[in-house]
Design an enzyme around this catalytic site. Structure first.
Site, PDB file in Angstrom:
ATOM      1  N   GLU A  73      -6.193   4.936   7.911  1.00 29.19           N
ATOM      2  CA  GLU A  73      -5.665   6.467   7.614  1.00 29.19           C
ATOM      3  C   GLU A  73      -7.555   6.795   6.846  1.00 29.19           C
ATOM      4  OE1 GLU A  73      -1.958   5.649   5.670  1.00 29.19           O
ATOM      5  OE2 GLU A  73      -1.445   5.191   7.476  1.00 29.19           O
TER       6      GLU A  73
ATOM      7  N   LYS B  86       0.154   4.241  -0.030  1.00 27.37           N
ATOM      8  CA  LYS B  86      -0.278   5.476   0.188  1.00 27.37           C
ATOM      9  C   LYS B  86      -0.873   6.541  -0.580  1.00 27.37           C
ATOM     10  CE  LYS B  86       0.359   3.229   4.680  1.00 27.37           C
ATOM     11  NZ  LYS B  86       0.344   3.744   6.554  1.00 27.37           N
TER      12      LYS B  86
ATOM     13  N   SER C 206       3.249  -2.627  10.736  1.00 20.41           N
ATOM     14  CA  SER C 206       5.060  -2.393  10.713  1.00 20.41           C
ATOM     15  C   SER C 206       5.265  -3.234  10.223  1.00 20.41           C
ATOM     16  CB  SER C 206       5.211  -2.120  11.830  1.00 20.41           C
ATOM     17  OG  SER C 206       4.623  -0.939  12.582  1.00 20.41           O
TER      18      SER C 206
ATOM     19  N   HIS D 214      -9.073   1.793   5.182  1.00 22.90           N
ATOM     20  CA  HIS D 214      -8.483   1.876   5.322  1.00 22.90           C
ATOM     21  C   HIS D 214      -8.572   2.966   7.220  1.00 22.90           C
ATOM     22  CE1 HIS D 214      -3.319   2.868   6.877  1.00 22.90           C
ATOM     23  NE2 HIS D 214      -3.337   1.723   5.800  1.00 22.90           N
TER      24      HIS D 214
ATOM     25  N   GLU E 220      -5.665  -4.458  10.852  1.00 22.29           N
ATOM     26  CA  GLU E 220      -4.320  -3.979  11.035  1.00 22.29           C
ATOM     27  C   GLU E 220      -4.050  -2.687  12.575  1.00 22.29           C
ATOM     28  OE1 GLU E 220      -2.252  -2.282   7.195  1.00 22.29           O
ATOM     29  OE2 GLU E 220      -4.291  -1.140   7.135  1.00 22.29           O
TER      30      GLU E 220
ATOM     31  N   ASN F  91       1.187  -1.446  -0.233  1.00 17.77           N
ATOM     32  CA  ASN F  91      -0.255  -0.296  -0.129  1.00 17.77           C
ATOM     33  C   ASN F  91       0.841   1.607  -0.081  1.00 17.77           C
ATOM     34  OD1 ASN F  91      -1.156   2.151   0.601  1.00 17.77           O
ATOM     35  ND2 ASN F  91      -2.521   1.986   2.588  1.00 17.77           N
TER      36      ASN F  91
ATOM     37  N   GLY G 139       2.559   2.285  10.449  1.00 15.19           N
ATOM     38  CA  GLY G 139       3.760   3.118  10.594  1.00 15.19           C
ATOM     39  C   GLY G 139       4.580   3.767  11.833  1.00 15.19           C
TER      40      GLY G 139
HETATM   41  P1  PGA Z   1       2.855   0.169   7.688  1.00 19.85           P
HETATM   42  O1  PGA Z   1       1.420   0.262   6.874  1.00 19.85           O
HETATM   43  O2  PGA Z   1       3.392  -1.083   7.264  1.00 19.85           O
HETATM   44  O3  PGA Z   1       3.787   1.663   7.093  1.00 19.85           O
HETATM   45  O4  PGA Z   1       3.039   0.708   9.040  1.00 19.85           O
HETATM   46  C1  PGA Z   1       0.590  -0.481   7.121  1.00 19.85           C
HETATM   47  C2  PGA Z   1      -0.234  -0.044   6.518  1.00 19.85           C
HETATM   48  O5  PGA Z   1      -1.358   1.114   7.057  1.00 19.85           O
HETATM   49  O6  PGA Z   1      -1.531  -0.427   5.618  1.00 19.85           O
END
Ligand code: PGA
Length: 252
Positions: A95, A12, A209, A93, A164, A10, A170
């Site tokens: 976010e 983003k 992560s 997601h 998640e 992803n 992140g």
């Molecule tokens: P990350 O993000 O691997 O940077 O923690 C995962 C995600 O939000 O899909």
């Protein structure tokens, strides 16, 4: 028969055309690593170009609008994504849920729109740190999933779930393998309750992560069918470390 692990990057809000070289490198590696199913979700602006440059991996988007079209300035519909070469879309997601106030109901409508357009769907769910600390993680996540899934009980083969934990995205922090297993088992039970036998085949990804050095352990947890990877999917080098771990190849 066990399914191939599904590793989805992803990107983003990262990536201009200069990053297509990373997509090409990932695609070339995927040609060799046939034990793993690999996909990328670049920003909307790169979906079409990624599809053209990377012929083997799956290519999808990170969101869609629930309507087929209309007066929604700045939004992108599922049929538009399909037309631009996407094969799947991520919905819900964390976010999107936090930046745009997306409710479970909106996520469900987006998932339904994606299915109607012929796209596969990755539905994301996850608890906050406070919910985890309060011992409510499993309850919160299964309720969130129940309310975010398409109403139809006939779409299991087009569906993937991504668990998640919001506090792991992140941050470099990950849950214990036991906690991941517990959550994935609960999600599996919920899916089987909704879809019957077909619920056994829905892939449940872990995200938050995931890195080359923790991927093997996380992917080995109970009922984990792959990973949704943010930061570590931005370069072919780190993403390939995760894909290799999923293929069971030692990267040392
Ligand atoms: P990350 O993000 O691997 O940077 O923690 C995962 C995600 O939000 O899909």
């Amino acid at each position: 028969m066990a399914q191939r692990p599904y590793i989805v990057g992803n990107w983003k809000m990262h990536g201009t055309r200069a990053m297509l070289s990373e997509a090409r490198a990932i695609d070339r590696a995927a040609e060799r690593l046939t034990k793993v199913e690999v996909a990328l979700a670049p920003p909307f602006t790169l979906v079409h170009a990624t599809r053209k440059e990377a012929g083997l991996i799956g290519v999808g988007a990170q969101d869609c609008h629930p309507a087929e079209g209309g007066a929604h300035t700045g939004d992108i519909s599922a049929p538009m994504l399909k037309d631009s070469g996407a094969g799947f879309v991520i919905v819900g997601h964390s976010e999107r849920r936090s930046d745009h106030g997306e409710s479970n109901e909106l996520v469900r409508r987006k998932a339904e729109a994606a299915l109607a357009a012929g796209l596969a769907v990755i539905v994301c769910v996850g608890e906050s740190e406070a919910e985890r600390d309060a011992g409510k993680a499993v309850k919160v996540v299964t309720a969130q999933l129940e309310a975010s899934l398409p109403e139809s009980t006939d779409c299991a083969e087009k569906l993937t779930v991504a668990y998640e934990p919001v506090w792991a995205i992140g941050t470099g922090r990950v849950p214990s393998v036991d906690d991941v297993s517990e959550m994935h088992r609960a999600i599996r039970a919920m899916l089987v309750g909704k879809f019957g036998e077909a619920g056994e085949t829905v892939r449940i990804l872990y995200g938050g992560s995931v890195k080359p050095d923790n991927a093997a352990e996380l992917l080995g947890a109970n009922e984990v069918g792959g990973a949704l990877v943010g930061g570590a999917s931005l370069t072919a080098e780190s993403f390939l470390g995760i894909i290799l771990a999923a293929a069971g190849e030692n990267t040392d």
